[in-house]
Write a protein that holds these residues in place. Structure first.
Motif, mmCIF file in Angstrom:
data_model
loop_
_atom_site.group_PDB
_atom_site.id
_atom_site.type_symbol
_atom_site.label_atom_id
_atom_site.label_comp_id
_atom_site.label_asym_id
_atom_site.label_seq_id
_atom_site.Cartn_x
_atom_site.Cartn_y
_atom_site.Cartn_z
ATOM 1 N N GLU A 1 0.823 -1.206 0.000
ATOM 2 C CA GLU A 1 0.000 0.000 0.000
ATOM 3 C C GLU A 1 0.856 1.254 0.000
ATOM 4 O O GLU A 1 2.009 1.238 0.462
ATOM 5 C CB GLU A 1 -0.902 0.034 1.233
ATOM 6 N N LEU A 2 0.271 2.341 -0.479
ATOM 7 C CA LEU A 2 0.904 3.647 -0.436
ATOM 8 C C LEU A 2 0.351 4.446 0.741
ATOM 9 O O LEU A 2 -0.695 4.106 1.296
ATOM 10 C CB LEU A 2 0.668 4.401 -1.747
ATOM 11 N N PRO B 1 -3.535 2.835 14.651
ATOM 12 C CA PRO B 1 -4.148 3.697 13.638
ATOM 13 C C PRO B 1 -5.418 4.347 14.150
ATOM 14 O O PRO B 1 -5.731 5.485 13.785
ATOM 15 C CB PRO B 1 -4.442 2.729 12.492
ATOM 16 N N GLU B 2 -6.170 3.620 14.987
ATOM 17 C CA GLU B 2 -7.421 4.182 15.507
ATOM 18 C C GLU B 2 -7.188 5.497 16.222
ATOM 19 O O GLU B 2 -7.957 6.445 16.076
ATOM 20 C CB GLU B 2 -8.102 3.192 16.464
ATOM 21 N N ALA C 1 -1.536 4.047 6.040
ATOM 22 C CA ALA C 1 -1.726 3.312 4.792
ATOM 23 C C ALA C 1 -3.100 3.638 4.219
ATOM 24 O O ALA C 1 -4.048 3.944 4.945
ATOM 25 C CB ALA C 1 -1.597 1.816 5.038
ATOM 26 N N ALA C 2 -3.219 3.544 2.896
ATOM 27 C CA ALA C 2 -4.429 3.990 2.213
ATOM 28 C C ALA C 2 -5.686 3.298 2.717
ATOM 29 O O ALA C 2 -6.732 3.945 2.900
ATOM 30 C CB ALA C 2 -4.268 3.777 0.708
ATOM 31 N N SER C 3 -5.623 1.982 2.965
ATOM 32 C CA SER C 3 -6.836 1.262 3.341
ATOM 33 C C SER C 3 -7.316 1.599 4.747
ATOM 34 O O SER C 3 -8.445 1.277 5.115
ATOM 35 C CB SER C 3 -6.605 -0.253 3.250
ATOM 36 N N GLU D 1 -8.497 -4.979 5.751
ATOM 37 C CA GLU D 1 -9.664 -4.305 6.260
ATOM 38 C C GLU D 1 -9.229 -3.028 6.970
ATOM 39 O O GLU D 1 -8.187 -3.016 7.630
ATOM 40 C CB GLU D 1 -10.414 -5.223 7.242
ATOM 41 N N PRO D 2 -9.999 -1.944 6.884
ATOM 42 C CA PRO D 2 -9.583 -0.693 7.501
ATOM 43 C C PRO D 2 -9.324 -0.838 8.993
ATOM 44 O O PRO D 2 -10.050 -1.523 9.696
ATOM 45 C CB PRO D 2 -10.769 0.243 7.227
#
Length: 304
Positions: free
Chosen positions: A164-165, A227-228, A244-246, A298-299
């Motif tokens: 991912e970017l 990330p959350e 990450a994008a997702s 998954e996000p």
């Protein structure tokens, strides 16, 4: 000389103390000390210099350590070959994952392995990707799900699950919410607060490399371990979440970072794994390959 004595020696060396080795091995400190002392008497050499808290190898210990390691590795290979010949998967598997890993394919593979091989003891641990890779290299883990930016060290069997970017997550109304892309220099502009993950994670490695290749010096305002947390802070207007994008979705807008280095999620297996570790890795590869879509994971499922 007994095999468990050699294991104790290696663990004392790895942990730097008899207390640390005892905790890792789940035995008493006195038991570790007694067995190492017994081995020293049998060999006629002193293996460790014992301090109040630390234990360091003597020159004799340094000379003998590679042979003790080789002996234990050879025993492990004998067991692995015997398991292969008999078709039995037993023993133990030590798996590590990035912090907060709840990828469906990983969970499904874990459950499938436990159902197929209930006699195998599985030890699971979490950590930063840098620590997991080091543990694989040291032989403390059999396989690990790690995030990285760039190739992993040689000697590991690596299957990449996600590439991912990076993007910047901003709330509605933010000056960047209508942008189609950002330059690394935008993140380093005065007044911009970057929220991201700490060093040792794949996302941070990708961000640091992206900025370095663009000649930009960036010091994130806030480093969080999930990330959350970064997304929640960005939604409250505390800064820009670089992830990450997702991972970035509503209510935030994901703005691509131009020139982004790829952050990858891979299943890495150490050299010459045992039969149980190979079986576990095979199940995980199958489940991960079937459970990750074109957009990646998954996000908000793991600290890439």
């Amino acid at each position: 000389m007994e095999l468990h004595q050699l294991r104790y020696v290696l663990e004392v060396h790895r942990r730097g103390s008899f207390t640390g080795a005892a905790e890792a091995l789940h035995v008493s400190q006195s038991g570790v000390s007694a067995q190492v002392a017994k081995l020293e008497r049998e060999l006629g050499v002193r293996l460790f210099e014992r301090g109040s808290r630390l234990a360091t190898l003597t020159p004799d210990g340094v000379a003998l350590l590679p042979h003790a390691t080789a002996a234990l590795d050879a025993v492990g290979r004998v067991r692995a070959v015997a398991d292969d010949l008999s078709g039995v998967v037993r023993g133990q598997v030590r798996i590590g994952t990035v912090i907060g890993c709840t990828i469906p394919g990983y969970l499904a593979g874990f459950a499938a392995f436990r159902a197929a091989h209930p006699g195998v003891a599985v030890t699971a641990s979490e950590g930063s990707s840098a620590d997991l890779v080091a543990a694989l290299a040291d032989g403390d883990l059999d396989l690990a799900l790690v995030a990285h930016a760039g190739p992993l060290p040689p000697g590991l069997d690596v299957v990449t699950v996600v590439d991912e970017l990076l993007v910047a997550g901003v709330p509605a109304g933010h000056p960047w919410s209508g942008r189609t892309a950002l330059a690394p220099a935008d993140l380093a502009a005065p007044g911009v607060a970057v929220l991201t993950l700490p060093p040792g994670t794949g996302i941070r490695a990708a961000l640091d490399r992206t900025c370095a290749e663009a000649g930009v010096t960036l010091t994130p305002a806030v480093q969080v371990h999930s990330p959350e947390a970064a997304l929640a802070l960005a939604a409250q207007g505390a800064g820009v979440a670089v992830l990450a994008a997702s991972m970035v979705g509503a209510p935030l807008h994901a703005v691509p970072l131009a020139g982004s280095v790829t952050t990858s999620l891979s299943l890495a297996t150490r050299a010459e794994p045992g039969a149980a570790a190979r079986a576990f890795a095979g199940l995980l590869r199958d489940r991960l390959a079937g459970g990750v879509g074109a957009t990646g994971i998954e996000p908000v499922t793991t600290s890439l």
